[in-house]
Design a protein around this motif. Sequence first.
Motif, mmCIF file in Angstrom:
data_model
loop_
_atom_site.group_PDB
_atom_site.id
_atom_site.type_symbol
_atom_site.label_atom_id
_atom_site.label_comp_id
_atom_site.label_asym_id
_atom_site.label_seq_id
_atom_site.Cartn_x
_atom_site.Cartn_y
_atom_site.Cartn_z
ATOM 1 N N ALA A 1 -38.416 26.538 -3.011
ATOM 2 C CA ALA A 1 -37.542 27.540 -2.403
ATOM 3 C C ALA A 1 -37.719 27.528 -0.888
ATOM 4 O O ALA A 1 -38.596 26.862 -0.338
ATOM 5 C CB ALA A 1 -37.848 28.919 -2.979
ATOM 6 N N LYS B 1 -32.918 36.765 -11.243
ATOM 7 C CA LYS B 1 -32.945 36.940 -9.790
ATOM 8 C C LYS B 1 -31.496 37.050 -9.310
ATOM 9 O O LYS B 1 -30.685 36.175 -9.582
ATOM 10 C CB LYS B 1 -33.645 35.756 -9.137
ATOM 11 C CG LYS B 1 -33.981 35.968 -7.685
ATOM 12 C CD LYS B 1 -35.083 35.004 -7.280
ATOM 13 C CE LYS B 1 -35.489 35.151 -5.859
ATOM 14 N NZ LYS B 1 -36.125 36.420 -5.536
ATOM 15 N N ASP C 1 -42.397 38.236 -8.794
ATOM 16 C CA ASP C 1 -41.151 37.561 -8.456
ATOM 17 C C ASP C 1 -41.383 36.087 -8.116
ATOM 18 O O ASP C 1 -40.619 35.223 -8.535
ATOM 19 C CB ASP C 1 -40.483 38.287 -7.283
ATOM 20 C CG ASP C 1 -39.095 37.756 -7.009
ATOM 21 O OD1 ASP C 1 -38.287 37.691 -7.964
ATOM 22 O OD2 ASP C 1 -38.829 37.405 -5.850
ATOM 23 N N GLY C 2 -42.447 35.806 -7.372
ATOM 24 C CA GLY C 2 -42.733 34.425 -6.991
ATOM 25 C C GLY C 2 -43.015 33.536 -8.187
ATOM 26 O O GLY C 2 -42.568 32.383 -8.251
ATOM 27 N N VAL C 3 -43.733 34.058 -9.156
ATOM 28 C CA VAL C 3 -44.047 33.303 -10.371
ATOM 29 C C VAL C 3 -42.772 33.064 -11.175
ATOM 30 O O VAL C 3 -42.531 31.972 -11.681
ATOM 31 C CB VAL C 3 -45.113 34.031 -11.217
ATOM 32 C CG1 VAL C 3 -45.338 33.327 -12.541
ATOM 33 C CG2 VAL C 3 -46.405 34.141 -10.438
ATOM 34 N N ASN C 4 -41.940 34.100 -11.279
ATOM 35 C CA ASN C 4 -40.674 33.971 -11.989
ATOM 36 C C ASN C 4 -39.788 32.917 -11.324
ATOM 37 O O ASN C 4 -39.214 32.057 -11.994
ATOM 38 C CB ASN C 4 -39.957 35.322 -12.045
ATOM 39 C CG ASN C 4 -38.691 35.274 -12.864
ATOM 40 O OD1 ASN C 4 -38.650 34.698 -13.942
ATOM 41 N ND2 ASN C 4 -37.638 35.876 -12.329
ATOM 42 N N LEU C 5 -39.680 32.968 -10.004
ATOM 43 C CA LEU C 5 -38.866 31.994 -9.288
ATOM 44 C C LEU C 5 -39.414 30.581 -9.468
ATOM 45 O O LEU C 5 -38.652 29.639 -9.700
ATOM 46 C CB LEU C 5 -38.779 32.343 -7.803
ATOM 47 C CG LEU C 5 -37.983 31.361 -6.946
ATOM 48 C CD1 LEU C 5 -36.554 31.188 -7.451
ATOM 49 C CD2 LEU C 5 -38.002 31.801 -5.490
ATOM 50 N N ALA C 6 -40.728 30.419 -9.372
ATOM 51 C CA ALA C 6 -41.329 29.096 -9.561
ATOM 52 C C ALA C 6 -40.998 28.540 -10.939
ATOM 53 O O ALA C 6 -40.688 27.347 -11.089
ATOM 54 C CB ALA C 6 -42.839 29.172 -9.366
ATOM 55 N N VAL D 1 -30.852 31.459 -3.753
ATOM 56 C CA VAL D 1 -32.052 30.759 -3.312
ATOM 57 C C VAL D 1 -31.651 29.381 -2.797
ATOM 58 O O VAL D 1 -30.994 28.617 -3.501
ATOM 59 C CB VAL D 1 -33.049 30.596 -4.485
ATOM 60 C CG1 VAL D 1 -34.284 29.837 -4.041
ATOM 61 C CG2 VAL D 1 -33.412 31.941 -5.072
ATOM 62 N N SER E 1 -39.006 29.600 1.276
ATOM 63 C CA SER E 1 -40.300 29.954 1.882
ATOM 64 C C SER E 1 -41.272 28.785 1.848
ATOM 65 O O SER E 1 -41.960 28.513 2.835
ATOM 66 C CB SER E 1 -40.910 31.172 1.192
ATOM 67 O OG SER E 1 -41.124 30.912 -0.176
ATOM 68 N N SER E 2 -41.329 28.055 0.740
ATOM 69 C CA SER E 2 -42.211 26.881 0.675
ATOM 70 C C SER E 2 -41.720 25.801 1.620
ATOM 71 O O SER E 2 -42.506 25.124 2.283
ATOM 72 C CB SER E 2 -42.273 26.340 -0.751
ATOM 73 O OG SER E 2 -42.846 27.280 -1.609
#
Length: 185
Positions: free
Chosen positions: A34, A58, A12-17, A62, A36-37
């Motif tokens: 996002a 997603k 999911d993190g890679v997809n969002l990035a 976000v 979290s970062s």
Amino acid sequence: CEYRINYTVLGDGVNLASRLEAANKPFGTVVLVAESSWSNCSEAFAFRNVGSITVPGKSSVVSVHEPLYRITAASHGPLSPQVSSSQLSFVSPQSSQEEVAEPENEDVLNAWRVLPKSTINELARDYHAGLRHFVAGDLPKAERAFAAGAEIVPDDGPTKLLLELTRGGKKPGMTWDGVIHFEHK
């Protein structure tokens, strides 16, 4: 003997990035991060909240932020009360209030480098007002605030995008959620 390793990164993190990287184009930005970062880097960088988005693949919303500059010891950190109001406004993750910090020219990440502090403050004031009205669904007030920001810095990408979206307005029967919906990868 020469060895090669092939690998694939999934998740999911890679997809969002990947989706955030693609969102840079419509926002006219270089880097977007996002929530979290943003919260993990809040003591090292000042950010501008550019809005909330949905991306393909997603379902959740976000919150997206643009890093503006690195915070150094000279800037007294992101929550310093000693920094004057003539310096750049931003919203810190620890507070919903606008805070200020001192950018150091060599640490500014993008076009903010060439703007005087007073210009950055004016744009930040209008942008944050426009974003508040946009999220609340008061598009005429949002449009006025973003238009004022666009007069100050005509090539500011997030201001231009949100001004365009406010001019599109709410359509009859449309449910307003204050979120920017990206439908293409």
